[in-house]
Design a protein around this motif. Structure first.
Motif, PDB file in Angstrom:
ATOM      1  N   PHE A 117      -4.416  -6.087   6.610  1.00 23.75           N
ATOM      2  CA  PHE A 117      -3.935  -5.123   7.598  1.00 23.75           C
ATOM      3  C   PHE A 117      -3.437  -5.843   8.851  1.00 23.75           C
ATOM      4  O   PHE A 117      -2.366  -5.516   9.388  1.00 23.75           O
ATOM      5  N   ASP A 118      -4.208  -6.818   9.324  1.00 21.38           N
ATOM      6  CA  ASP A 118      -3.809  -7.563  10.518  1.00 21.38           C
ATOM      7  C   ASP A 118      -2.484  -8.295  10.299  1.00 21.38           C
ATOM      8  O   ASP A 118      -1.638  -8.366  11.209  1.00 21.38           O
ATOM      9  N   GLY A 158      -8.468   1.459   1.887  1.00 18.46           N
ATOM     10  CA  GLY A 158      -8.241   0.050   1.643  1.00 18.46           C
ATOM     11  C   GLY A 158      -7.254  -0.174   0.504  1.00 18.46           C
ATOM     12  O   GLY A 158      -6.463  -1.131   0.530  1.00 18.46           O
ATOM     13  N   ASP A 159      -7.293   0.697  -0.506  1.00 18.90           N
ATOM     14  CA  ASP A 159      -6.357   0.571  -1.630  1.00 18.90           C
ATOM     15  C   ASP A 159      -4.914   0.690  -1.159  1.00 18.90           C
ATOM     16  O   ASP A 159      -4.017  -0.001  -1.663  1.00 18.90           O
ATOM     17  N   GLU A 160      -4.663   1.589  -0.198  1.00 17.30           N
ATOM     18  CA  GLU A 160      -3.304   1.749   0.326  1.00 17.30           C
ATOM     19  C   GLU A 160      -2.843   0.493   1.062  1.00 17.30           C
ATOM     20  O   GLU A 160      -1.687   0.075   0.936  1.00 17.30           O
ATOM     21  N   ILE A 161      -3.749  -0.121   1.830  1.00 16.74           N
ATOM     22  CA  ILE A 161      -3.406  -1.359   2.535  1.00 16.74           C
ATOM     23  C   ILE A 161      -3.145  -2.477   1.530  1.00 16.74           C
ATOM     24  O   ILE A 161      -2.184  -3.263   1.687  1.00 16.74           O
ATOM     25  N   GLU A 162      -3.987  -2.560   0.496  1.00 19.65           N
ATOM     26  CA  GLU A 162      -3.789  -3.576  -0.543  1.00 19.65           C
ATOM     27  C   GLU A 162      -2.432  -3.410  -1.209  1.00 19.65           C
ATOM     28  O   GLU A 162      -1.716  -4.392  -1.461  1.00 19.65           O
ATOM     29  N   LYS A 163      -2.045  -2.179  -1.484  1.00 19.91           N
ATOM     30  CA  LYS A 163      -0.773  -1.914  -2.156  1.00 19.91           C
ATOM     31  C   LYS A 163       0.407  -2.309  -1.277  1.00 19.91           C
ATOM     32  O   LYS A 163       1.382  -2.921  -1.742  1.00 19.91           O
ATOM     33  N   ILE A 164       0.334  -1.965  -0.001  1.00 21.23           N
ATOM     34  CA  ILE A 164       1.417  -2.324   0.929  1.00 21.23           C
ATOM     35  C   ILE A 164       1.550  -3.841   1.017  1.00 21.23           C
ATOM     36  O   ILE A 164       2.652  -4.400   0.989  1.00 21.23           O
ATOM     37  N   PHE A 165       0.411  -4.524   1.109  1.00 20.83           N
ATOM     38  CA  PHE A 165       0.417  -5.988   1.217  1.00 20.83           C
ATOM     39  C   PHE A 165       1.029  -6.623  -0.027  1.00 20.83           C
ATOM     40  O   PHE A 165       1.764  -7.615   0.060  1.00 20.83           O
ATOM     41  N   ALA A 166       0.745  -6.032  -1.185  1.00 18.58           N
ATOM     42  CA  ALA A 166       1.275  -6.568  -2.437  1.00 18.58           C
ATOM     43  C   ALA A 166       2.778  -6.336  -2.557  1.00 18.58           C
ATOM     44  O   ALA A 166       3.506  -7.172  -3.110  1.00 18.58           O
ATOM     45  N   GLU A 167       3.241  -5.201  -2.033  1.00 18.38           N
ATOM     46  CA  GLU A 167       4.656  -4.847  -2.164  1.00 18.38           C
ATOM     47  C   GLU A 167       5.534  -5.517  -1.119  1.00 18.38           C
ATOM     48  O   GLU A 167       6.688  -5.844  -1.384  1.00 18.38           O
TER      49      GLU A 167
END
Length: 605
Positions: A117-118, A158-167
């Motif tokens: 996120f950071d 947290g899943d949404e943040i993980e997905k954004i980071f991956a994309e």
């Protein structure tokens, strides 16, 4: 025992002391180093006078910034962060080869959700500044209602943040990585932990400690407690320190991927966040504090035993350039925009009503733009929120706020002596302020605009009536009510639906009953009120009793159709108000107002 590992760098082996790169150890180093710098005398050896003075000035600036950064000063925060940045490079020897030992930027599998996120927020900050979080949330539709545990509410997982980071391509240079590390260190040293960066964003507000299990509940080790936890499955339930809620475009959104980490850290933040201006100590005997940050944000802090847990609420008022056109968007919005403009230009007394978070302050700010520049403005607030002089620095404006030693009643009394023409009351929240607002609207101002939490027009009248009775301004409820309805011309009521969409539910005109509607003898009694007050009060009570009528009626000029999401014209503005409004307008506005009235007449047909 220190953890030593061997890594291969450019085909050479180096022993790395990994404890040097643990965040809490770096925080301790930074804290101790800066503490020594500000407390110890500078070593003058080998320094020219100019060099010594330069270091001395930097030291003084650091001392000042260390204090002010905790109160919401963006400039002082940045100075401290820049100092830490320099310290880590020059003294702690952080470089491109070892920075990934602090936060594993080079291995996404090892990054925590907060790390990701950071990193995302850092990239958005580079592109959008204070609007970084706004753009992130909007781009990925993170502010939509979702299902969770058979409930629907707003949250970001947290899943949404993980997905954004991956994309999203996250390409961080060394300077980017170090800035993220510095922000993390600062947030634990002088800041507000994981919400420190969020606090600087353009948001409605943020709160902590408002959900999750309180500390007393968790540390209860009785058998009854253990059985209870087992029965309802609370073993892994969120704690109060896991509670971070974002107030964003009218919605309360749970940031359930972030946590303060401990009850002690939540308490540290609560103990620090309210202290700007030395408002006094938060103690068990005084279990709450209401104050502000340096940027004008309002802060409310609660603590045990007054509250079940430590909690804080920050309401931000860094209102952007607002306009009626920008705020009112639904179909036929021009009906509302033009009506509000002419009510202000026509010097009408206006109440802005609605629940908390509906946007009363923002609408009030937008209305001020349409007050003629020749009028001086006098503003009373519980805490500085409108910041009108930032928008209109060349206008004659004085704003005062209630303090521990000066009540709103005293404030309004002082404002009467400051050559004010228009009086603005940010919020009528107490009986004395209500009474003084009524008095000001009667004799001390050309017109008055104020906000109130009433839900209906009748509730507004009754609430103000009860307030002025309690304050002793009037002793008879009928006289009090009759005075109020002769003062309030219009009520603009704002609502917010479950999806956080704000809209003006209605614009209501108050119409005092004309004298012809009163019973025989009432007119004479009214004109002799001061001499025959007892007879006047009796007549009023008798009139109300035998007719079953109030001293006023009201009707909605405009309403919002929630099904079709459009504004609907309902009634003309009364002829009495039209005539009074025309008297107050410039010649140009008179012509435009008449054209507007004609268009409304056609709309009615």
């Amino acid at each position: 025992m220190k953890a030593i590992i061997t890594v291969n760098r450019n085909k050479s082996e180096n022993n790395i002391d990994m404890e040097r790169f643990i965040i809490k150890n770096i925080v301790s180093y930074v804290e101790n180093t800066i503490d020594n710098i500000v407390k110890n005398t500078l070593d003058e050896k080998g320094l020219s006078i100019e060099e010594y003075q330069k270091k001395e000035n930097k030291k003084k600036r650091l001392q000042h910034s260390l204090k002010e950064c905790m109160y919401g000063s963006i400039q002082d925060k940045q100075f401290v962060k820049d100092f830490i940045f320099e310290l880590l490079i020059k003294s702690y020897e952080i470089n491109e080869e070892n920075i990934d030992f602090i936060i594993p930027f080079d291995s996404s599998d090892l990054l925590s959700v907060q790390d990701k996120f950071d990193s995302i927020l850092h990239l958005y900050k580079k592109n959008f500044g204070k609007l970084a979080l706004f753009n992130l949330i909007k781009e990925y539709n993170l502010d939509i209602m979702k299902n969770h545990d058979l409930n629907q509410y707003y949250y970001i997982s947290g899943d949404e943040i993980e997905k954004i980071f991956a994309e999203k391509p996250i390409n961080l240079r060394f300077e980017d990585k170090l800035e993220i590390v510095v922000q993390r260190i600062y947030s634990l040293y002088k800041g507000y932990n994981c919400i420190d960066d969020i606090m600087d964003m353009q948001i409605d507000g943020i709160s902590g400690g408002v959900s999750g299990l309180p500390a007393d509940f968790v540390i209860d080790h009785s058998k009854e407690y253990e059985d209870f936890v087992k029965k309802i499955g609370l073993k892994n339930a969120a704690r109060a320190y896991d509670s971070i809620w974002l107030f964003f475009t009218g919605k309360s959104i749970h940031l359930n991927f972030l946590s303060f980490g401990s009850y002690e850290e939540l308490e540290r933040i609560c103990q620090n966040i309210y202290k700007f201006g030395s408002p006094g100590q938060l103690s068990k005997m005084n279990g709450y504090k209401v104050n502000k940050l340096k940027d004008g944000s309002r802060v409310v802090v609660l603590r045990p035993d007054f509250c079940e847990t430590w909690a804080f609420f920050v309401r931000k008022f860094d209102i952007p350039e607002v306009s009626l056109e920008g705020l009112i968007k639904d179909s036929n919005a021009d009906f509302v925009v033009n009506t509000l403009k002419y009510l202000v230009k026509g010097s009408r007394n206006i109440a802005i009503t609605g629940a908390q978070g509906t946007g009363k302050t923002t609408l009030l700010n937008a209305l001020l733009e349409h007050i003629y520049n020749v009028y001086t403005l006098r503003i009373l607030e519980m805490a500085f929120e409108l910041h009108v002089r930032k928008r209109f620095p060349n206008r004659n404006i004085i704003t005062i706020q209630e303090t521990a030693n000066i009540s709103g009643q005293e404030g309004l009394d002082i404002l009467k002596k400051t050559d004010g023409i228009v009086t603005i009351v940010g919020e009528v929240a107490s009986d004395p302020v209500a009474a003084y607002m009524i008095q000001t609207a009667q004799v001390a101002s050309k017109f008055t605009i104020f906000s109130h939490h009433a839900k209906t027009f009748n509730e507004l009248v009754l609430s103000l009536r009860n307030s002025i009775l309690k304050s002793g301004l009037f002793n008879n409820e009928n006289i009090a009510e009759e005075q109020i309805v002769r003062i309030i011309n219009f009520d603009v009521h704002i609502e917010k639906d479950i999806y956080g969409r704000r809209y003006i539910e209605r614009i209501t005109e108050c119409i005092p009953l004309d004298e012809e509607a009163y019973p025989e003898g009432f007119r004479e009694a009214q004109s002799l009120e001061e001499k025959v007050s007892e007879f006047f009060e009796t007549t009023l009570c008798f009139f109300k009793k035998i007719t079953g009528r109030n001293f006023y009626t009201y009707r909605n000029i405009l309403e919002f159709d929630t099904v079709n999401r459009k504004y609907v014209f309902k009634n003309k503005i009364s002829e009495l108000n039209v005539k009074s409004m025309l008297k107050e307008m410039t010649e140009g506005d008179k012509l435009e107002f008449r054209e507007y009235l004609n268009s409304m007449n056609q709309e009615e047909r």
